[in-house]
Enzyme design. Structure first.
Site, PDB file in Angstrom:
ATOM      1  CG  ASP A   1     -10.287  -0.150   5.097  1.00  0.00           C
ATOM      2  OD1 ASP A   1     -10.028  -0.671   3.990  1.00  0.00           O
ATOM      3  OD2 ASP A   1      -9.557  -0.267   6.097  1.00  0.00           O
TER       4      ASP A   1
ATOM      5  CD  GLN B   1      -3.895  -4.516   6.681  1.00  0.00           C
ATOM      6  OE1 GLN B   1      -3.895  -3.530   5.953  1.00  0.00           O
ATOM      7  NE2 GLN B   1      -4.363  -5.680   6.288  1.00  0.00           N
TER       8      GLN B   1
ATOM      9  CE  LYS C   1      -3.812  -2.232   2.369  1.00  0.00           C
ATOM     10  NZ  LYS C   1      -4.342  -2.672   3.650  1.00  0.00           N
TER      11      LYS C   1
HETATM   12  N1  GUN Z   1      -7.439  -6.831   6.156  1.00  0.00           N
HETATM   13  C1  GUN Z   1      -7.816  -7.589   5.102  1.00  0.00           C
HETATM   14  N2  GUN Z   1      -8.450  -6.841   4.185  1.00  0.00           N
HETATM   15  C2  GUN Z   1      -8.471  -5.586   4.670  1.00  0.00           C
HETATM   16  C3  GUN Z   1      -8.989  -4.364   4.176  1.00  0.00           C
HETATM   17  O1  GUN Z   1      -9.576  -4.263   3.088  1.00  0.00           O
HETATM   18  N3  GUN Z   1      -8.808  -3.284   4.972  1.00  0.00           N
HETATM   19  C4  GUN Z   1      -8.186  -3.353   6.167  1.00  0.00           C
HETATM   20  N4  GUN Z   1      -8.068  -2.247   6.889  1.00  0.00           N
HETATM   21  N5  GUN Z   1      -7.695  -4.469   6.665  1.00  0.00           N
HETATM   22  C5  GUN Z   1      -7.843  -5.577   5.916  1.00  0.00           C
END
Ligand code: GUN
Length: 296
Positions: free
Chosen positions: A121, A98, A54
């Site tokens: 998100d 996350q 990311k």
């Molecule tokens: N963990 C797995 N997928 C995601 C996601 O799309 N966003 C976040 N914040 N954590 C994750």
């Protein structure tokens, strides 16, 4: 018949190009650089890989990346204090914590402490409610990427029968809302669904998001249907570690009209949509028009 392979890797590259174009425009015309803050608590290896990826892609499209790595034993108060600081930082337009968080931290509480406008998100209850009522919201990245590919392939989704397998807050439920918003007839199936094979056989669109390796065989797929495989499962095959989806690609590709591969399908779209959401959040924060082609 062999299905058209929907190339998520190439599609994601076009989304990132669009994002980069908007970033350039924001910098040149408005003097604003969009910023994304990613918070990682602990050392989960898969999460570390995602967070690194990311950060790298955020910088590649010209945005600011702020990474916050906290110890696994960070207290809830300290994490909430960081989120509060990011909420109040005008250089931060998007915040992502996350998941999963270490067990001693309340995920719902933490997610709902993020400003809804910065919740790239789309997990905040306020964004969930806005999406469910058809209002402007931040849309979860994986469903948004899946929707973009479906719209690109079909043009209009109106009137199509869609089955979403999986009812998670991250993928299944928001995916169903988006498909409903595009006037599909939507069924949400899950582990307790009776006669799942029959349910899937009726669908023009199948979105598989359960996290069970190759659980959907080709003979469940209606001939010509579009299959979006959200699963990313690591399994042993012939002594090798391989990635497979929730759909049995080998048999499904001979029946489906179009299908996303794993890897190279939905996966690359998720981060591309995270970058798209950050640009969207930045435009909204500054009272600018919505970036074209990047929102639901
Ligand atoms: N963990 C797995 N997928 C995601 C996601 O799309 N966003 C976040 N914040 N954590 C994750």
């Amino acid at each position: 018949m062999t299905a058209q392979i929907i190339d998520g890797k190439a599609f994601a590259a076009t989304v990132r190009e669009k994002v980069a174009g908007h970033v350039t425009r924001l910098k040149e015309e408005n003097g604003i650089t969009p910023g994304l803050a990613v918070v990682l608590v602990g050392e989960d290896p898969a999460s570390q890989v995602y967070v690194r990826s990311k950060g790298k892609q955020t910088v590649e499209v010209g945005m600011n990346s702020f990474e916050h790595k906290l110890d696994a034993d960070t207290s809830e108060a300290d994490l909430l204090a960081l989120v509060d600081q990011l909420n109040n930082d005008p250089t931060v337009h998007g915040i992502l914590v996350q998941l999963p968080l270490p067990k001693h931290l309340n995920e719902d509480l933490v997610i709902n402490s993020i400003s809804p406008e910065k919740d790239v998100d789309g997990f905040h209850i306020s964004n969930v409610g806005l999406l469910g009522t058809g209002q402007k919201s931040m849309v979860p990245c994986t469903p948004l990427g899946s929707l973009m590919m479906l719209r690109d392939h079909h043009g209009s989704l109106s009137g199509l029968d869609a089955v979403v397998i999986g009812r998670s807050n991250i993928v299944g439920k928001p995916m169903a809302q988006l498909l409903l918003g595009d006037s599909c007839t939507v069924t949400i199936a899950h582990s307790r669904t009776k006669d799942l094979a029959d349910v899937v056989r009726r669908a023009d669109i199948v979105v598989a998001a359960v996290g069970r390796p190759e659980m959907v065989p080709g003979d469940w797929i209606k001939p010509g249907a579009t299959v979006i495989d959200v699963g990313i499962n690591r399994i042993e095959r012939e002594g090798k570690n391989v990635l497979v989806g929730d759909v049995d690609f080998a048999s499904a590709k001979d029946v489906a009209g179009a299908i996303t591969p794993v890897p190279g399908g939905v996966g690359p779209m998720t981060i591309a949509c995270l970058l798209a959401n950050t640009v969207t959040a930045c435009c909204r924060a500054n009272g600018l028009s919505e970036p074209e082609g990047l929102t639901a």
